[in-house]
Design an enzyme around this catalytic site. Structure first.
Site, PDB file in Angstrom:
ATOM      1  N   THR A 151      18.614  62.393  33.633  1.00 29.71           N
ATOM      2  CA  THR A 151      19.046  63.685  33.085  1.00 29.71           C
ATOM      3  C   THR A 151      17.984  64.139  32.082  1.00 29.71           C
ATOM      4  O   THR A 151      17.012  64.765  32.454  1.00 29.71           O
ATOM      5  CB  THR A 151      20.447  63.602  32.448  1.00 29.71           C
ATOM      6  OG1 THR A 151      20.497  62.487  31.547  1.00 29.71           O
ATOM      7  CG2 THR A 151      21.523  63.429  33.503  1.00 29.71           C
ATOM      8  N   LYS A 177      19.495  54.749  33.598  1.00 28.49           N
ATOM      9  CA  LYS A 177      19.169  56.053  33.038  1.00 28.49           C
ATOM     10  C   LYS A 177      19.856  56.185  31.693  1.00 28.49           C
ATOM     11  O   LYS A 177      20.912  55.601  31.446  1.00 28.49           O
ATOM     12  CB  LYS A 177      19.565  57.203  33.965  1.00 28.49           C
ATOM     13  CG  LYS A 177      21.044  57.383  34.251  1.00 28.49           C
ATOM     14  CD  LYS A 177      21.857  58.099  33.192  1.00 28.49           C
ATOM     15  CE  LYS A 177      21.226  59.414  32.773  1.00 28.49           C
ATOM     16  NZ  LYS A 177      22.044  60.011  31.628  1.00 28.49           N
ATOM     17  N   THR A 188      26.485  50.592  29.185  1.00 30.64           N
ATOM     18  CA  THR A 188      25.593  51.615  28.675  1.00 30.64           C
ATOM     19  C   THR A 188      25.348  52.642  29.747  1.00 30.64           C
ATOM     20  O   THR A 188      25.284  52.312  30.902  1.00 30.64           O
ATOM     21  CB  THR A 188      24.245  51.035  28.236  1.00 30.64           C
ATOM     22  OG1 THR A 188      23.495  52.077  27.613  1.00 30.64           O
ATOM     23  CG2 THR A 188      23.458  50.488  29.380  1.00 30.64           C
ATOM     24  N   ASN A 398      18.860  68.578  22.421  1.00 32.31           N
ATOM     25  CA  ASN A 398      20.307  68.674  22.555  1.00 32.31           C
ATOM     26  C   ASN A 398      20.838  70.064  22.252  1.00 32.31           C
ATOM     27  O   ASN A 398      21.877  70.465  22.772  1.00 32.31           O
ATOM     28  CB  ASN A 398      20.975  67.621  21.667  1.00 32.31           C
ATOM     29  CG  ASN A 398      20.853  66.239  22.265  1.00 32.31           C
ATOM     30  OD1 ASN A 398      21.568  65.898  23.193  1.00 32.31           O
ATOM     31  ND2 ASN A 398      19.908  65.454  21.768  1.00 32.31           N
TER      32      ASN A 398
END
Length: 403
Positions: A151, A177, A188, A398
């Site tokens: 991502t 990932k 995780t 973000n």
């Protein structure tokens, strides 16, 4: 970071494709097919808002005991989390479609998703591409698999090792990932590991649960735990080595060591690729009441925004580390606390160290990778956590994630 050379793992076929979950053209779909009789085990997020694919995998592994898993489907771009019954139905339809193509039960199909939370998975994007993707299945597509599940990652993450079981060489390969929302609990982000060893599901589950604690559960980027954290381990039994039924079997000694190494390699790559990260920091706490107490103190240091921004600014601000130690709400002896950057003492016996040298400290934290160690002076418990810094780029990545 270069992707390792991973040879074919007997009993594993891999293909990737474009399902269209992203506006731009990229591969965002992974399909893996496993030989009949493949064992599987997994650990998953304990997040209170777990995703539909996490629920599916947990339910199917519980129902089958991890025996004879035949396929894995992974999509990037849509987490299918907080999507209620429509999201669960989408997962079931994908599993049904794959089961028909692979002539297996839908419960023998595992699924994982990553991406934006709150968007219901459009399963037709996956099922429509299955014939094409299936036609491209091959044994040596690990690098493509690593790229397809990314991502915000900046590089695909892979690891590989060989081990010996009772005189037979076995292979262990994995991909992962994750770049942000990394503060796992029981797993995780997404990680998928396969081996051609023959290991019974119960033993496999013991191994993955044990080594998750010392690897993936010891890394953090931003302190946010994902809704979709999934680690799945598959054992195809195609190596020719004898089947192992107990995790403690002496014949598994080398395999256990190499498996932990593969998991740790993948976990540390997640930290090195932390969103906006410029520093890779190893934090060790000694002298704690117990290993669990040491781990909590280390994680509190590793997740402190003030500590992480100091790392970003190349500031050896040991006072912020002491602050984080106290904030962990674990037993510490204030008058015995010591803090070191590498071999350089910043504080000793509850006071600034007589050896403290600001210039040397500043020079040390300019390194891309460095270590911080703390002794809290109450016992013999110790733990290590790996983290990164917190930069302006993290905010930019973000802040722009959906736009």
């Amino acid at each position: 970071m270069p992707f390792p050379t991973i040879p074919p793992i007997a009993g594993v076929e891999i293909a990737t494709g474009r399902a269209g979950f992203y506006k731009h053209e990229r591969e965002d779909l992974l399909l893996m097919r496993f030989a009949e009789g493949t064992s599987a085990a997994g650990v998953f997020t304990r997040h209170g808002v777990g995703s539909a694919p996490v629920d599916w995998c947990k339910r199917q592994l519980a129902a089958t005991g991890g025996a004879d898993v035949r396929a894995l489907v992974v999509n990037a771009g849509c987490a299918n989390s907080f999507t209620g019954k429509p999201g669960a139905d989408a997962v079931r339809r994908v599993a049904t479609a794959v089961g028909k193509r692979f002539d297996c039960r839908q419960r023998d199909v595992m699924m994982a998703s990553t991406g934006v939370i709150g968007v219901i998975l459009d399963d037709s994007k996956i099922t429509a591409r299955l014939p094409e993707v299936e036609s491209r299945l091959k044994a040596d597509a690990w690098a493509e698999a690593g790229r397809a599940i990314m991502t915000t990652d900046t590089f695909p993450k892979g690891a590989y090792a060989t081990a010996v079981i009772d005189g037979h060489e076995v292979k262990i390969a994995g991909i992962a990932k994750g770049s942000g929302m990394i503060a796992p609990d029981m797993a995780t982000m997404l990680a998928f590991v396969a081996t051609d060893a023959a290991i019974a599901p119960a033993a496999l589950q013991t191994l993955v649960s044990l080594y998750t604690r010392t690897t993936f559960n010891c890394v953090t980027v931003d302190g946010d735990r994902s809704t979709n954290d999934t680690l799945l381990l598959f054992a195809t039994g195609q190596s020719g080595a004898p089947k192992i039924h107990r995790a403690g079997d002496k014949r598994l000694a080398d395999f256990r060591e190499k498996l932990e190494g593969v998991l740790l390699d993948l976990a540390l790559q997640l930290v090195k690729d932390g969103e906006g990260a410029t520093k890779f920091v190893k934090i060790t706490v000694n002298g704690a009441e117990s290993p669990a107490s040491a781990r909590k103190i280390a994680r509190t240091i590793a997740e402190s925004p003030l500590v992480k921004t100091a790392f970003a600014g190349e500031d050896a601000n040991w006072g912020r580390i002491v602050m984080a130690v106290g904030r962990a709400d674990e037993p510490v002896a204030r008058e015995k606390i010591s803090v070191k950057f590498g071999d350089l003492y910043a504080a000793r016996d509850g006071l600034i160290s007589a050896e403290y040298d600001e210039a040397k400290m500043s020079a040390y934290v300019k390194n891309q990778a460095f270590e911080v160690s703390v002794d809290v002076g109450v016992g013999r418990g110790s733990a290590t956590v790996w983290t990164c810094d917190l930069t302006k780029q993290y905010v930019a990545i973000n802040g722009d994630y959906r736009s």
